[in-house]
Write a protein that holds these residues in place. Structure first.
Motif, PDB file in Angstrom:
ATOM      1  N   ALA A  71     -52.498  57.286 -53.889  1.00 17.79           N
ATOM      2  CA  ALA A  71     -51.901  56.178 -53.152  1.00 17.79           C
ATOM      3  C   ALA A  71     -51.257  55.144 -54.070  1.00 17.79           C
ATOM      4  CB  ALA A  71     -52.961  55.510 -52.277  1.00 17.79           C
ATOM      5  N   PHE A  72     -51.530  55.211 -55.379  1.00 13.50           N
ATOM      6  CA  PHE A  72     -50.912  54.287 -56.323  1.00 13.50           C
ATOM      7  C   PHE A  72     -49.833  55.018 -57.116  1.00 13.50           C
ATOM      8  CE2 PHE A  72     -50.822  52.277 -60.622  1.00 13.50           C
ATOM      9  CZ  PHE A  72     -50.200  51.110 -60.239  1.00 13.50           C
ATOM     10  N   GLN A  73     -48.595  54.620 -56.871  1.00 16.29           N
ATOM     11  CA  GLN A  73     -47.454  55.209 -57.574  1.00 16.29           C
ATOM     12  C   GLN A  73     -47.463  56.736 -57.514  1.00 16.29           C
ATOM     13  OE1 GLN A  73     -44.807  53.416 -59.159  1.00 16.29           O
ATOM     14  NE2 GLN A  73     -45.728  51.819 -57.918  1.00 16.29           N
ATOM     15  N   GLY A  74     -47.877  57.265 -56.363  1.00 13.26           N
ATOM     16  CA  GLY A  74     -47.868  58.712 -56.179  1.00 13.26           C
ATOM     17  C   GLY A  74     -48.748  59.463 -57.156  1.00 13.26           C
ATOM     18  N   GLY A  75     -49.762  58.768 -57.692  1.00 11.92           N
ATOM     19  CA  GLY A  75     -50.639  59.425 -58.662  1.00 11.92           C
ATOM     20  C   GLY A  75     -49.961  59.705 -59.985  1.00 11.92           C
ATOM     21  N   GLY A  76     -48.822  59.058 -60.238  1.00 20.89           N
ATOM     22  CA  GLY A  76     -48.064  59.324 -61.454  1.00 20.89           C
ATOM     23  C   GLY A  76     -48.808  58.916 -62.715  1.00 20.89           C
ATOM     24  N   ILE A  77     -48.599  59.681 -63.775  1.00 20.59           N
ATOM     25  CA  ILE A  77     -49.276  59.453 -65.047  1.00 20.59           C
ATOM     26  C   ILE A  77     -48.408  58.559 -65.938  1.00 20.59           C
ATOM     27  CG2 ILE A  77     -50.285  60.527 -67.088  1.00 20.59           C
ATOM     28  CD1 ILE A  77     -51.694  61.235 -64.449  1.00 20.59           C
ATOM     29  N   GLY A  78     -48.981  57.422 -66.340  1.00 20.24           N
ATOM     30  CA  GLY A  78     -48.319  56.529 -67.274  1.00 20.24           C
ATOM     31  C   GLY A  78     -49.117  56.421 -68.562  1.00 20.24           C
ATOM     32  N   ILE A 106     -61.227  67.860 -63.149  1.00 16.84           N
ATOM     33  CA  ILE A 106     -60.065  67.003 -62.899  1.00 16.84           C
ATOM     34  C   ILE A 106     -59.640  67.172 -61.447  1.00 16.84           C
ATOM     35  CG2 ILE A 106     -57.677  66.500 -63.523  1.00 16.84           C
ATOM     36  CD1 ILE A 106     -58.243  67.543 -66.315  1.00 16.84           C
ATOM     37  N   VAL A 107     -59.579  66.052 -60.726  1.00 16.56           N
ATOM     38  CA  VAL A 107     -59.136  66.056 -59.332  1.00 16.56           C
ATOM     39  C   VAL A 107     -57.675  65.608 -59.310  1.00 16.56           C
ATOM     40  CG1 VAL A 107     -59.552  65.186 -57.009  1.00 16.56           C
ATOM     41  CG2 VAL A 107     -61.485  65.517 -58.584  1.00 16.56           C
ATOM     42  N   PHE A 108     -56.792  66.537 -58.980  1.00 16.59           N
ATOM     43  CA  PHE A 108     -55.352  66.285 -59.015  1.00 16.59           C
ATOM     44  C   PHE A 108     -54.872  65.689 -57.688  1.00 16.59           C
ATOM     45  CE2 PHE A 108     -56.015  69.575 -62.156  1.00 16.59           C
ATOM     46  CZ  PHE A 108     -55.082  69.319 -63.152  1.00 16.59           C
ATOM     47  N   ASP A 109     -54.162  64.604 -57.790  1.00 13.11           N
ATOM     48  CA  ASP A 109     -53.449  64.040 -56.636  1.00 13.11           C
ATOM     49  C   ASP A 109     -52.267  63.276 -57.221  1.00 13.11           C
ATOM     50  OD1 ASP A 109     -53.115  63.846 -53.926  1.00 13.11           O
ATOM     51  OD2 ASP A 109     -54.319  62.030 -53.706  1.00 13.11           O
ATOM     52  N   THR A 110     -51.262  64.014 -57.652  1.00 15.62           N
ATOM     53  CA  THR A 110     -50.266  63.430 -58.538  1.00 15.62           C
ATOM     54  C   THR A 110     -48.895  64.083 -58.404  1.00 15.62           C
ATOM     55  OG1 THR A 110     -49.683  63.172 -60.890  1.00 15.62           O
ATOM     56  CG2 THR A 110     -51.174  64.964 -60.342  1.00 15.62           C
ATOM     57  N   GLY A 111     -47.882  63.239 -58.512  1.00 13.07           N
ATOM     58  CA  GLY A 111     -46.511  63.731 -58.543  1.00 13.07           C
ATOM     59  C   GLY A 111     -46.035  64.064 -59.944  1.00 13.07           C
ATOM     60  N   GLY A 112     -46.911  63.856 -60.961  1.00 14.24           N
ATOM     61  CA  GLY A 112     -46.542  64.162 -62.340  1.00 14.24           C
ATOM     62  C   GLY A 112     -46.332  62.895 -63.145  1.00 14.24           C
ATOM     63  N   VAL A 113     -45.254  62.837 -63.877  1.00 12.58           N
ATOM     64  CA  VAL A 113     -44.927  61.664 -64.689  1.00 12.58           C
ATOM     65  C   VAL A 113     -44.667  60.461 -63.783  1.00 12.58           C
ATOM     66  CG1 VAL A 113     -43.139  60.657 -66.178  1.00 12.58           C
ATOM     67  CG2 VAL A 113     -43.995  62.963 -66.642  1.00 12.58           C
ATOM     68  N   ARG A 114     -45.201  59.304 -64.148  1.00 12.28           N
ATOM     69  CA  ARG A 114     -44.835  58.054 -63.484  1.00 12.28           C
ATOM     70  C   ARG A 114     -43.456  57.665 -64.023  1.00 12.28           C
ATOM     71  NH1 ARG A 114     -48.966  53.420 -64.406  1.00 12.28           N
ATOM     72  NH2 ARG A 114     -50.195  54.695 -62.968  1.00 12.28           N
ATOM     73  N   GLY A 147     -55.287  67.608 -51.658  1.00 16.25           N
ATOM     74  CA  GLY A 147     -54.210  67.496 -50.684  1.00 16.25           C
ATOM     75  C   GLY A 147     -53.510  66.166 -50.819  1.00 16.25           C
ATOM     76  N   ARG A 148     -52.900  65.708 -49.728  1.00 13.10           N
ATOM     77  CA  ARG A 148     -52.071  64.498 -49.726  1.00 13.10           C
ATOM     78  C   ARG A 148     -50.904  64.671 -50.676  1.00 13.10           C
ATOM     79  NH1 ARG A 148     -56.304  59.368 -49.233  1.00 13.10           N
ATOM     80  NH2 ARG A 148     -56.981  59.849 -47.101  1.00 13.10           N
ATOM     81  N   VAL A 149     -51.014  64.241 -51.929  1.00 17.75           N
ATOM     82  CA  VAL A 149     -49.884  64.386 -52.849  1.00 17.75           C
ATOM     83  C   VAL A 149     -49.802  65.810 -53.374  1.00 17.75           C
ATOM     84  CG1 VAL A 149     -48.819  63.578 -54.987  1.00 17.75           C
ATOM     85  CG2 VAL A 149     -50.019  61.954 -53.508  1.00 17.75           C
ATOM     86  N   GLY A 150     -50.913  66.337 -53.893  1.00 16.09           N
ATOM     87  CA  GLY A 150     -50.932  67.684 -54.469  1.00 16.09           C
ATOM     88  C   GLY A 150     -50.878  67.617 -55.984  1.00 16.09           C
ATOM     89  N   ALA A 151     -50.301  68.639 -56.605  1.00 13.00           N
ATOM     90  CA  ALA A 151     -50.113  68.689 -58.061  1.00 13.00           C
ATOM     91  C   ALA A 151     -48.671  69.079 -58.328  1.00 13.00           C
ATOM     92  CB  ALA A 151     -51.078  69.680 -58.709  1.00 13.00           C
ATOM     93  N   PHE A 152     -47.882  68.102 -58.740  1.00 10.95           N
ATOM     94  CA  PHE A 152     -46.451  68.317 -58.952  1.00 10.95           C
ATOM     95  C   PHE A 152     -46.061  67.915 -60.372  1.00 10.95           C
ATOM     96  CE2 PHE A 152     -46.479  68.487 -54.377  1.00 10.95           C
ATOM     97  CZ  PHE A 152     -45.405  69.316 -54.053  1.00 10.95           C
ATOM     98  N   GLY A 153     -44.829  68.246 -60.712  1.00 13.20           N
ATOM     99  CA  GLY A 153     -44.246  67.833 -61.977  1.00 13.20           C
ATOM    100  C   GLY A 153     -45.031  68.361 -63.163  1.00 13.20           C
ATOM    101  N   GLY A 154     -45.056  67.547 -64.227  1.00 13.75           N
ATOM    102  CA  GLY A 154     -45.756  67.958 -65.432  1.00 13.75           C
ATOM    103  C   GLY A 154     -47.227  68.225 -65.216  1.00 13.75           C
TER     104      GLY A 154
END
Length: 556
Positions: A71-78, A106-114, A147-154
């Motif tokens: 829910a925060f920035q699509g789970g993006g990694i910064g 590791i619980v993934f809920d992320t669009g990848g790179v922030r 679920g929700r976002v999933g595991a995307f990008g990097g």
């Protein structure tokens, strides 16, 4: 839904996995270590940067859970959240090396790179991947995609490196989101408005049937805990990134010029038999090839004119005791049209992985390991429907994992960047290196995504995106701002990308040799990036604060 795991937020997901009363959060919201890169863009940061870290026991097993808040920035990694993950995995590795079994989940809920921290995200993801490869020598590294976002990008590349990947029916796994593919390759390639197409292609039923997810579990906290414990106790490992020969055999059976739907691929997948593949070195030819900065420098550094290979887009050769590898364009590529401009696709990822694994195997009994020189000129990963259907994230993970294993085994891995270094292409071919050397040329792009796609995903205009880069160097697209992050070993301003004169080639050869020498007696990890002078004083200050905080709280 009663006892739903998917419906929980990131913090509650982590808590729910632990035995009652055993969970302890590290570097939580009260520590207030948030990203310093968001406020200058008018974005309110989170005090935990969207990454939750807890230690405790799961069915009596000492465990570490890293959970992403989608829910925060699509789970993006910064930078800050990425540093928290890396530091936690590093401490877990140390515990296991000291004989204390401790299991990372590791619980993934992320669009990848922030994208608001673009290059910090790419660096962090590569550093996470490095730690996963190191940890798998000791314990299974378990991934969960609720679920929700999933595991995307990097981070979909990262998910492919997990020992065992568990998901619910509500999850999706893909390198490129449908909107990005549509932006880059057109609506005919992937219609992002077709929800059935998206779920049928990227959903976990298809992914489990074709080896990208290992187990589907109903959305129930207790069932997910049981699946995690079983994976740990049975030491489950799909060896996904080691199945290179299987995928090279599979690609020979597919005509990329003909349509293929999910059902056809599900039928084909179990019938493929892995053959033995060997990738021969590039040879000299008399036929001129498509020009690129990567090809130019490969040919000049190896002395192989008009270099050609059985895989037209991947060149490699051992010269003067060094293994050189480049990914190059082939505008006449009829089998894989999505990589004609030098993108990293399925064949490129698996081929590079095979080459690097060959080097590791050939040198395994040698005291002196062969240096590997990555010549980096990759405009991006490939954007295509079939690429996502088959699992381009696995192809890129296989390449990145091979480079990480080589480096950890003692092979110096050196980047020479005379061209672009973008997105998943850079994660697969370049970001697992000990040292990076780049030319100081305005034409070089180093970034996580094209401007058009980044603007679309972040809901900004290109003008707004360019304005933001003035305040956050990690969002910029040029090598000069990239230098400020501390990632480079050296930037050479006196040589331009296309200026491969004999004098300049000799200079680059000396710089590569110096970079190789600088790795002797040094750690085989990626710590140089945040311990050099630029990183300590400017580029990775927030990273170092987070690393210290995790270390200080780990056993307290």
């Amino acid at each position: 839904m009663e006892n739903s795991f998917v419906e929980l937020n990131g913090r509650d997901r982590a808590k729910a996995l632990f035995d009652h009363g055993t969970a302890r959060e590290l570097v939580g919201p009260l520590d207030n270590l948030y990203s310093p890169h968001l406020m200058p863009q008018g974005i309110v940061p989170e005090s935990d940067d969207g990454i939750i870290l807890m230690k405790g026991q799961i069915k009596g097993l000492d465990s570490v859970v890293i959970s992403m808040e989608g829910a925060f920035q699509g789970g993006g990694i910064g930078e800050v959240g990425g540093a928290k993950i890396v530091a936690a995995l590093e401490q877990t590795l140390k515990d296991n090396q000291n004989g204390h079994k401790e299991y990372p989940i590791i619980v993934f809920d992320t669009g990848g790179v922030r994208l608001q921290e673009a290059n910090y995200g790419l660096l962090s993801i590569s550093e996470i991947q490095n730690m996963i490869i190191a940890l798998k020598k000791y314990v299974p590294v378990i991934g969960v995609v609720p679920g929700r976002v999933g595991a995307f990008g990097g981070m979909s590349i990262t998910s492919a490196m997990m020992s065992y990947l568990i998901a619910t029916d509500e999850a999706r796994v893909a390198l490129n989101g449908p909107e990005v593919i549509e932006q880059e390759a057109g609506v005919r390639e992937f219609d992002s408005s077709d929800k059935n197409l998206i779920w049928n292609t990227l959903g976990t039923k298809q992914r489990a049937a074709t080896g990208l997810v290992d187990e589907i579990v109903d959305d129930d906290v207790d069932l997910i805990k049981d699946a995690i414990v079983a994976a740990i106790q049975e030491k489950k490992d799909s060896h996904r990134t080691e199945n290179v020969d299987f995928y090279l055999s599979l690609l020979k059976d597919i005509d990329f010029n003909q349509p293929m739907d999910t059902e056809e691929y599900r039928k084909l997948f179990p019938t493929v038999k892995a053959g033995n593949h060997h990738i021969a070195e590039a040879q000299k030819s008399t036929t001129a090839k498509d020009k690129s900065r990567g090809r130019l420098w490969f040919e000049k550094l190896t002395g192989i004119e008009n270099a050609e290979s059985e895989v037209s887009t991947v060149l490699h050769a051992t010269v003067d005791g060094k293994e050189f590898i480049a990914i190059v364009p082939d505008t006449q590529n009829k089998r894989f049209p999505r990589v004609r401009a030098g993108e990293v696709g399925l064949m490129e990822g698996f081929t590079v992985a095979k080459i690097v694994n060959q080097v590791i195997e050939e040198d395994q009994d040698k005291e002196q390991k062969r240096p590997i020189v990555c010549i980096v000129d990759v405009p991006s990963q490939a954007y295509g429907y079939k690429e996502e259907l088959i699992g381009i994230n696995v192809a890129l993970a296989s390449s990145a994992a091979a480079y990480a294993k080589a480096r950890q085994a003692g092979h110096p891995v050196i980047d020479f960047i005379p061209g672009d270094a973008v997105s998943g292409g850079f994660l697969a071919h370049g970001l697992q290196s000990n040292r990076m050397i780049a030319l100081g040329d305005d034409s070089i792009t180093i970034q996580a995504m094209s401007k058009a796609s980044a603007a679309r995903i972040t809901l900004r205009t290109i003008e707004e995106l360019e304005e933001a880069t003035k305040h956050v160097p990690a969002m910029a697209y040029d090598v000069f701002n990239y230098t400020k992050l501390g990632a480079l070993y050296k930037r050479i301003d006196s040589i331009k990308s296309w200026d491969a004169s004999d004098k300049n080639v000799a200079r680059i050869q000396k710089e590569i040799d110096a970079a190789i020498d600088s790795t002797k007696g040094q750690p085989t990890d990626l710590s140089y990036r945040y311990t050099n002078e630029i990183a300590v004083n400017e580029g990775r200050v927030a990273t170092l604060k987070m690393r210290k905080a995790v270390e200080d709280q780990w056993n307290n």
